[in-house]
Structure formats: structure tokens, C-alpha cells
Design a protein around this motif. Sequence first.
Motif, PDB file in Angstrom:
ATOM      1  N   ASN A 241       0.819  -1.212   0.000  1.00 40.72           N
ATOM      2  CA  ASN A 241       0.000   0.000   0.000  1.00 40.72           C
ATOM      3  C   ASN A 241       0.853   1.264   0.000  1.00 40.72           C
ATOM      4  OD1 ASN A 241      -3.233  -0.112   0.544  1.00 40.72           O
ATOM      5  ND2 ASN A 241      -2.242  -2.037   1.094  1.00 40.72           N
ATOM      6  N   ALA A 242       1.926   1.259   0.791  1.00 40.33           N
ATOM      7  CA  ALA A 242       2.809   2.425   0.834  1.00 40.33           C
ATOM      8  C   ALA A 242       3.485   2.644  -0.520  1.00 40.33           C
ATOM      9  CB  ALA A 242       3.851   2.250   1.932  1.00 40.33           C
ATOM     10  N   GLN A 243       3.860   1.544  -1.174  1.00 42.76           N
ATOM     11  CA  GLN A 243       4.485   1.665  -2.488  1.00 42.76           C
ATOM     12  C   GLN A 243       3.510   2.247  -3.508  1.00 42.76           C
ATOM     13  OE1 GLN A 243       4.841  -1.707  -4.985  1.00 42.76           O
ATOM     14  NE2 GLN A 243       6.867  -1.163  -5.765  1.00 42.76           N
ATOM     15  N   VAL A 244       2.279   1.746  -3.518  1.00 40.54           N
ATOM     16  CA  VAL A 244       1.285   2.236  -4.479  1.00 40.54           C
ATOM     17  C   VAL A 244       0.980   3.714  -4.230  1.00 40.54           C
ATOM     18  CG1 VAL A 244      -1.111   2.005  -5.262  1.00 40.54           C
ATOM     19  CG2 VAL A 244       0.304  -0.034  -4.917  1.00 40.54           C
ATOM     20  N   ALA A 245       0.897   4.115  -2.964  1.00 38.58           N
ATOM     21  CA  ALA A 245       0.673   5.528  -2.651  1.00 38.58           C
ATOM     22  C   ALA A 245       1.808   6.390  -3.192  1.00 38.58           C
ATOM     23  CB  ALA A 245       0.540   5.712  -1.141  1.00 38.58           C
ATOM     24  N   ALA A 246       3.035   5.871  -3.100  1.00 44.54           N
ATOM     25  CA  ALA A 246       4.180   6.606  -3.640  1.00 44.54           C
ATOM     26  C   ALA A 246       4.127   6.663  -5.160  1.00 44.54           C
ATOM     27  CB  ALA A 246       5.479   5.951  -3.182  1.00 44.54           C
ATOM     28  N   LEU A 247       3.737   5.556  -5.784  1.00 42.16           N
ATOM     29  CA  LEU A 247       3.662   5.517  -7.239  1.00 42.16           C
ATOM     30  C   LEU A 247       2.670   6.529  -7.787  1.00 42.16           C
ATOM     31  CD1 LEU A 247       3.703   1.652  -7.862  1.00 42.16           C
ATOM     32  CD2 LEU A 247       5.492   3.290  -8.497  1.00 42.16           C
ATOM     33  N   GLU A 248       1.602   6.770  -7.053  1.00 34.04           N
ATOM     34  CA  GLU A 248       0.573   7.702  -7.509  1.00 34.04           C
ATOM     35  C   GLU A 248       1.151   9.087  -7.790  1.00 34.04           C
ATOM     36  OE1 GLU A 248      -4.007   8.773  -6.286  1.00 34.04           O
ATOM     37  OE2 GLU A 248      -2.553   8.471  -4.678  1.00 34.04           O
ATOM     38  N   LYS A 249       2.165   9.474  -7.026  1.00 33.23           N
ATOM     39  CA  LYS A 249       2.754  10.805  -7.175  1.00 33.23           C
ATOM     40  C   LYS A 249       3.530  10.954  -8.485  1.00 33.23           C
ATOM     41  CE  LYS A 249       3.609  10.746  -2.180  1.00 33.23           C
ATOM     42  NZ  LYS A 249       4.684  10.714  -1.151  1.00 33.23           N
ATOM     43  N   TYR A 250       3.964   9.828  -9.041  1.00 28.61           N
ATOM     44  CA  TYR A 250       4.908   9.898 -10.155  1.00 28.61           C
ATOM     45  C   TYR A 250       4.357   9.402 -11.487  1.00 28.61           C
ATOM     46  CZ  TYR A 250       8.270  10.686  -6.408  1.00 28.61           C
ATOM     47  OH  TYR A 250       8.936  11.207  -5.327  1.00 28.61           O
ATOM     48  N   GLN A 251       3.099   8.974 -11.536  1.00 28.81           N
ATOM     49  CA  GLN A 251       2.543   8.515 -12.805  1.00 28.81           C
ATOM     50  C   GLN A 251       2.427   9.676 -13.780  1.00 28.81           C
ATOM     51  OE1 GLN A 251      -1.430   6.808 -12.616  1.00 28.81           O
ATOM     52  NE2 GLN A 251      -0.961   5.396 -14.300  1.00 28.81           N
ATOM     53  N   ASN A 252       2.969   9.502 -14.958  1.00 28.25           N
ATOM     54  CA  ASN A 252       2.927  10.525 -15.997  1.00 28.25           C
ATOM     55  C   ASN A 252       1.500  10.699 -16.519  1.00 28.25           C
ATOM     56  OD1 ASN A 252       3.253  11.029 -19.227  1.00 28.25           O
ATOM     57  ND2 ASN A 252       4.864  12.085 -18.094  1.00 28.25           N
ATOM     58  N   SER A 253       1.198  11.833 -17.100  1.00 27.52           N
ATOM     59  CA  SER A 253      -0.137  12.088 -17.636  1.00 27.52           C
ATOM     60  C   SER A 253      -0.525  11.080 -18.714  1.00 27.52           C
ATOM     61  CB  SER A 253      -0.221  13.508 -18.191  1.00 27.52           C
ATOM     62  OG  SER A 253       0.736  13.697 -19.232  1.00 27.52           O
ATOM     63  N   SER A 254       0.472  10.446 -19.329  1.00 27.18           N
ATOM     64  CA  SER A 254       0.217   9.422 -20.345  1.00 27.18           C
ATOM     65  C   SER A 254      -0.282   8.123 -19.731  1.00 27.18           C
ATOM     66  CB  SER A 254       1.498   9.141 -21.131  1.00 27.18           C
ATOM     67  OG  SER A 254       2.477   8.546 -20.279  1.00 27.18           O
ATOM     68  N   GLY A 255      -0.119   7.989 -18.411  1.00 31.81           N
ATOM     69  CA  GLY A 255      -0.436   6.735 -17.729  1.00 31.81           C
ATOM     70  C   GLY A 255       0.777   5.885 -17.458  1.00 31.81           C
ATOM     71  N   LEU A 256       1.897   6.218 -18.106  1.00 33.33           N
ATOM     72  CA  LEU A 256       3.140   5.461 -17.943  1.00 33.33           C
ATOM     73  C   LEU A 256       3.962   6.020 -16.787  1.00 33.33           C
ATOM     74  CD1 LEU A 256       4.050   5.401 -21.729  1.00 33.33           C
ATOM     75  CD2 LEU A 256       3.174   3.454 -20.428  1.00 33.33           C
ATOM     76  N   TRP A 257       4.929   5.191 -16.325  1.00 34.54           N
ATOM     77  CA  TRP A 257       5.914   5.655 -15.354  1.00 34.54           C
ATOM     78  C   TRP A 257       7.280   5.751 -16.020  1.00 34.54           C
ATOM     79  CZ3 TRP A 257       1.671   3.072 -13.435  1.00 34.54           C
ATOM     80  CH2 TRP A 257       1.085   3.589 -12.270  1.00 34.54           C
TER      81      TRP A 257
END
Length: 358
Positions: A241-257
Motif C-alpha cells: 500500500n505504501a508503495q502504491v501511494a508513492a507511485l501515484e505521485k509519479y505517474q505521468n499524464s500518459s499513464g506510464l511511469w
Amino acid sequence: MIRMQSKAELAALLDKVADRMKNLKNEGYEEKYPIGLIDINLWEWPQGVGIYGLYKYYLDTGRQDILDFLHRWYSERIRQGLPEKNVNTMSPMLTLIGLYQMNNDKVYLELCDEWSTWIMKEMIRTGDGALQHMITGDPNDGQILIDTLFMTCLFLAKVGEVLGRPEYVEEAKKQFLVHIKYLYDKSCGLFYHGWDFNEMHNYGAVHWARGNSWYTCGLVDFLDMVEVEPGLRQYLLDTFNAQVAALEKYQNSSGLWHTVIDDTTSYLETSATAAFGYGILKGIRRGYLDAKYMEMGLKAIEGVLSQISADGIVQGVSYGTPVGKDAQFYKDIPVCPMTYGQALTLLLLTEAIKIAKE
């Protein structure tokens, strides 16, 4: 606004991506490693992930031609002779134990027994009993990588469950714990790629996307394979859960990371995005994640679909990547079609189809 494809549209894409992977070959790319990573008809970790994607696709669709391909793939590899045992060449064993469950093939059983026994008794350990990330041609003394959880520990857990060897399952659980201990960056919720027990550092302390994604997609499948006691299960899910919360901050507008998650100057990378999307969507479906993350998963689908070519090749996939000492190392990794890019896209789309409308 995100447009979710219909089940029929997704099914057609799944077929196209799967069929293209079955014929994936090296089209002139100069490989860097002793065993080729691109051609589907070789036994290494990219092919292992690819075969697992096809296996999961078969479980969802029942396509007999996919099952026939899997059995033929193993028959040909076994006839040719298997490579040395290590963390990465262990990857194809995960699907083999699944196939053994279906047909009780004696040859499959003997191989699963031999290779899993080797993990328990002979695979090199380093600090805290962690599985050293030994690969073909390099023992990587003192090194652990987050990749090991997917490449070796999923097989060890599943074979322990199937063959009734609880000590194997316990060893897999321990490996999850020790890898979290040394690779989880509690300052932000993401994972480092590796740890060196000799010099006691995280190499370049880089938050590499595909490395992170092995935890995101690997954990949700690990929890399908074995029973995990409540306290440990919650610990693993809290980390998830902590990882997914962190990932949310960095997802590009395209949907990619980005291939370095928190470095927007690094290129966008598709295989990690597919694995993140799969873990997020499955995590929501299983009740591991809050439904508020659904938009992240839908954006990941959108981003990955934009990278599928007309002939079913998943574009924007970084080549095999050892641990690097700085972010530039990851930025310089070339991009080319890879079996794991196809496979992780299959995993994502099999989750997408479960929530799509007719």
C-alpha cells in the motif's frame, strides 16, 4: 477522460500480444549476456516471465493452442539441455510447476524437485541468509536485487505448496522479509534496485521502475499461491500500500511511469507500467487496495495500450538491466521488444478484461 475498452476489444488485443510473443525473435540486436534475452526459444529470465504470462493467459481463456505451445516450449528446452541453475534461470520453473499440477508429468516433477532442492541446499546465500543474485556468468558476490522475489521466490513458494514442503514456503516468506529490509526506502515508499552486503550500500540508491514492479505484481500472485499468517500478510500488504501511494505521485499524464520513477528526465517505460497496473488492479479486486487507486490502474491501461503496435509488439520496453551506480545508468539502457514486455502486458490486460463492459 479515460475510455475503457470493451471485453471484445481487450480480448482481441490479448490474442494479438500473446500470438506475437510466441514468435518473438532477436532481429539483429547485439546481446550483452551469455544467454540471449530476446528470443522466446531460450531459457532465461525474460523467457520465464514471458512463459508465465502465457500460462496465466491460458488459465483465463482456456486456449488450447497456448497450452500446446507451453508444453512444446518446455519439451524443446529440455531436449536441448537446461542451462546452469541461478536466480534468473529459475524463472521458467514457475510455469513448469503450474503445468505439473495439470498433467502430473513425471519429467516436470523431477525437474521441479531438482531445481527447488537446489535453491534450498545449494543456492548462494549472503547477508541475513538472503539469496545472492547470482546470474549466468557472474555470482554477484554480496548482491541482492528486488528481482529475485519474482524470478526465484514465487517458484519456491508454489513448489512448496504443490509438493507439500512447508519449509520451502517459509523460506520464500523469509526472502520477502529480508529483501524488504534492505531494499525498501522508508523515506518515500519505493524500493531501491539492489543492496551490496560487502560495501553496505544500495549502489546508486535508484528507484528503478521495473525493479519496483516486481514487488507490485509479484506480491499479489504470491498471496494467491500460499497461505500467509495474518501478521506477516498485513506487513507485506502495508508495504504494498505504501508503495502504491508513492507511485501515484509519479505517474505521468500518459499513464506510464518513468524508468527511474522519480526522475522525469528518464524515459517512460512500458513493462514496469504494465506490472504496476496489474498489481494495482488485482490488488483492488482482491481487497488489498482502496478503490481510490482505480484511476491509476485505468491510466496504466491507457498508457500501455498506446504502446502496442499494429502487429502486437509492445514498445517502450527497456532491455535487461543489472544494478547501476547512478540514475544515468538506467537512462542509458536501450529499449527493444522483450518477452517480459509482452507478458506483463498480458497480465495487465487479463485484469482489465475482468472489469470491462461487454
